[in-house]
Design a protein around this motif. Structure first.
Motif, PDB file in Angstrom:
ATOM      1  N   CYS A   1      -3.010  14.759   4.938  1.00 22.94           N
ATOM      2  CA  CYS A   1      -3.411  15.873   4.075  1.00 22.94           C
ATOM      3  C   CYS A   1      -4.723  16.486   4.534  1.00 22.94           C
ATOM      4  CB  CYS A   1      -3.573  15.391   2.630  1.00 22.94           C
ATOM      5  SG  CYS A   1      -2.026  14.814   1.916  1.00 22.94           S
TER       6      CYS A   1
ATOM      7  N   GLY B   1      -7.005   4.185  -0.785  1.00 23.78           N
ATOM      8  CA  GLY B   1      -6.509   3.770   0.522  1.00 23.78           C
ATOM      9  C   GLY B   1      -5.001   3.653   0.604  1.00 23.78           C
TER      10      GLY B   1
ATOM     11  N   ASP C   1       3.165  11.589   3.833  1.00 22.33           N
ATOM     12  CA  ASP C   1       2.086  10.778   4.396  1.00 22.33           C
ATOM     13  C   ASP C   1       0.759  11.390   3.949  1.00 22.33           C
ATOM     14  OD1 ASP C   1       0.288   9.331   5.869  1.00 22.33           O
ATOM     15  OD2 ASP C   1       1.066   9.904   7.830  1.00 22.33           O
ATOM     16  N   LEU C   2       0.106  10.756   3.002  1.00 19.73           N
ATOM     17  CA  LEU C   2      -1.142  11.323   2.450  1.00 19.73           C
ATOM     18  C   LEU C   2      -2.281  11.301   3.465  1.00 19.73           C
ATOM     19  CD1 LEU C   2      -1.104   9.855  -1.175  1.00 19.73           C
ATOM     20  CD2 LEU C   2      -0.227  12.061  -0.383  1.00 19.73           C
ATOM     21  N   ALA C   3      -2.144  10.509   4.520  1.00 15.16           N
ATOM     22  CA  ALA C   3      -3.179  10.487   5.548  1.00 15.16           C
ATOM     23  C   ALA C   3      -3.210  11.784   6.328  1.00 15.16           C
ATOM     24  CB  ALA C   3      -2.956   9.325   6.518  1.00 15.16           C
TER      25      ALA C   3
ATOM     26  N   GLN D   1      -5.301   8.460  -2.416  1.00 13.04           N
ATOM     27  CA  GLN D   1      -6.075   8.509  -1.167  1.00 13.04           C
ATOM     28  C   GLN D   1      -7.386   7.738  -1.307  1.00 13.04           C
ATOM     29  OE1 GLN D   1      -6.004  12.845  -0.940  1.00 13.04           O
ATOM     30  NE2 GLN D   1      -5.090  12.707   1.094  1.00 13.04           N
ATOM     31  N   ARG D   2      -8.056   7.916  -2.434  1.00 17.97           N
ATOM     32  CA  ARG D   2      -9.328   7.204  -2.656  1.00 17.97           C
ATOM     33  C   ARG D   2      -9.124   5.691  -2.704  1.00 17.97           C
ATOM     34  NH1 ARG D   2      -9.935  11.823  -5.890  1.00 17.97           N
ATOM     35  NH2 ARG D   2      -9.315  10.792  -7.839  1.00 17.97           N
TER      36      ARG D   2
ATOM     37  N   PHE E   1      -1.586   5.660   1.374  1.00 22.87           N
ATOM     38  CA  PHE E   1      -1.210   6.903   2.050  1.00 22.87           C
ATOM     39  C   PHE E   1       0.299   7.145   2.083  1.00 22.87           C
ATOM     40  CE2 PHE E   1      -5.220   5.391   3.961  1.00 22.87           C
ATOM     41  CZ  PHE E   1      -6.045   6.387   3.451  1.00 22.87           C
TER      42      PHE E   1
ATOM     43  N   GLN F   1      -0.942  16.582  -7.477  1.00 22.15           N
ATOM     44  CA  GLN F   1      -2.068  16.682  -6.548  1.00 22.15           C
ATOM     45  C   GLN F   1      -3.223  15.785  -6.987  1.00 22.15           C
ATOM     46  OE1 GLN F   1      -2.316  21.044  -6.677  1.00 22.15           O
ATOM     47  NE2 GLN F   1      -1.947  21.087  -4.475  1.00 22.15           N
TER      48      GLN F   1
ATOM     49  N   GLU G   1      -2.267  12.261  -6.135  1.00 18.93           N
ATOM     50  CA  GLU G   1      -2.395  12.054  -4.689  1.00 18.93           C
ATOM     51  C   GLU G   1      -3.852  11.798  -4.299  1.00 18.93           C
ATOM     52  OE1 GLU G   1       1.304  14.857  -3.093  1.00 18.93           O
ATOM     53  OE2 GLU G   1      -0.765  15.505  -2.836  1.00 18.93           O
ATOM     54  N   GLY G   2      -4.767  12.558  -4.896  1.00 20.86           N
ATOM     55  CA  GLY G   2      -6.186  12.388  -4.592  1.00 20.86           C
ATOM     56  C   GLY G   2      -6.671  10.997  -4.952  1.00 20.86           C
TER      57      GLY G   2
ATOM     58  N   LYS H   1       0.818  -1.216   0.000  1.00 18.31           N
ATOM     59  CA  LYS H   1       0.000   0.000   0.000  1.00 18.31           C
ATOM     60  C   LYS H   1       0.853   1.269   0.000  1.00 18.31           C
ATOM     61  CE  LYS H   1      -3.948  -2.158   0.105  1.00 18.31           C
ATOM     62  NZ  LYS H   1      -4.823  -2.175  -1.081  1.00 18.31           N
TER      63      LYS H   1
END
Length: 284
Positions: free
Chosen positions: A284, A231, A280-282, A228-229, A233, A221, A224-225, A197
């Motif tokens: 954001c 899961g 760490d995208l979590a 995130q969708r 991060f 960006q 990244e979105g 992941k």
């Protein structure tokens, strides 16, 4: 020697090893291992000799640091939360004096220092309405390969080959691009590791005449979105250490510098050092 990069899975009594052989860049990379680490590393060195590699890279786990030191490996970079939330440390071992020597290290230290003086909040990019950002698919592979051929004289993977791009898409790599007058002028990808992941944001390229609008920030960006969708991060990116612009983009997007891989890949016109950036995208 075969110039085709290959991923090998080696399983024997006592260990498991996932290895990326990279003849073009004269290196062997251990992407994963389990079991008897000494046996696994000895097997990796057999591949180094077989392929006449100049550099061995191991994505190591923190708890194996001392054993990796004993094997003659040295840490170069860290990827936070790479292994299901646990950090990966990238260790390297060099097999020729030339591969261990570099004339740009102090200059690259200065670039990183200068980047950390930037205003990290200056992110607003509003390209003219003629630019359209889209997720691209296999029908755009020819255009993508044309872009990469124009931007890079040399690249560590064969992105100038549209069939290679289609193969990466089938394997789950995401590509986004900006179109101008129906032609791709800027693109980047996210190479996803579904098991652990995480994702590497890579293959960033913009035609020179379109670089003033901050297109790459917007593409990253968007990637990244989507991560995130899905899961995912742990995001990381490896940028040419001599490129102030690309390193600055990553810093301003909230990535943190995590080390430098010496003489890592052939890109543009020579063997180059590459900076590691992690986010760490979590958060954001």
């Amino acid at each position: 020697m075969n110039q085709q990069a290959t991923t090998l899975i080696l399983e024997n009594f006592g260990y498991y090893l996932a290895v990326y052989t990279d003849p073009f860049n004269k290196r062997i990379r251990v992407d994963d291992y389990r079991g008897n680490l000494k046996q696994a590393l000895e097997e990796a060195e057999i591949l180094v000799r077989k392929h006449k590699a100049e550099k061995l890279i191991v994505k190591g786990r923190k708890e194996d640091t001392l054993k990796l030191f004993e094997f003659g490996l040295q840490p170069e970079a860290v990827i936070d939360r790479y292994f299901h939330g646990s950090d990966a440390i990238l260790f390297s071992k060099f097999y020729t004096s030339d591969r261990k020597h570099n004339n740009h290290w102090l200059m690259e230290d200065g670039i990183v220092h200068s980047i950390y003086q930037l205003d990290s909040s200056s992110l607003k990019s509003t390209p003219p309405k003629e630019y359209q950002l889209k997720k691209v698919n296999e029908t755009h592979a020819e255009q993508l390969s044309a872009l990469y051929s124009q931007v890079f004289q040399i690249y560590p993977t064969p992105l100038q080959d549209s069939e290679y791009i289609k193969k990466t898409m089938k394997e789950g790599t995401l590509y986004y691009a900006f179109f101008y007058q129906e032609k791709i002028v800027s693109a980047a990808s996210a190479e996803i590791n579904g098991f652990y992941k995480n994702a590497e944001l890579t293959d960033c390229a913009t035609l020179t005449e379109h670089r003033k609008y901050g297109l790459m920030k917007l593409i990253l960006q968007e990637l990244e979105g989507e991560l995130q969708r899905k899961g995912i991060f742990c995001a990381y990116s490896i940028a040419r250490s001599l490129s102030f612009g690309m390193n600055a983009v990553l810093y301003q997007l909230g990535y943190s510098y995590r080390g430098r891989l010496m003489n890592n890949v052939y890109i543009y016109d020579k063997l180059e050092n590459m900076n590691m950036w992690v986010k760490d995208l979590a958060g954001c």
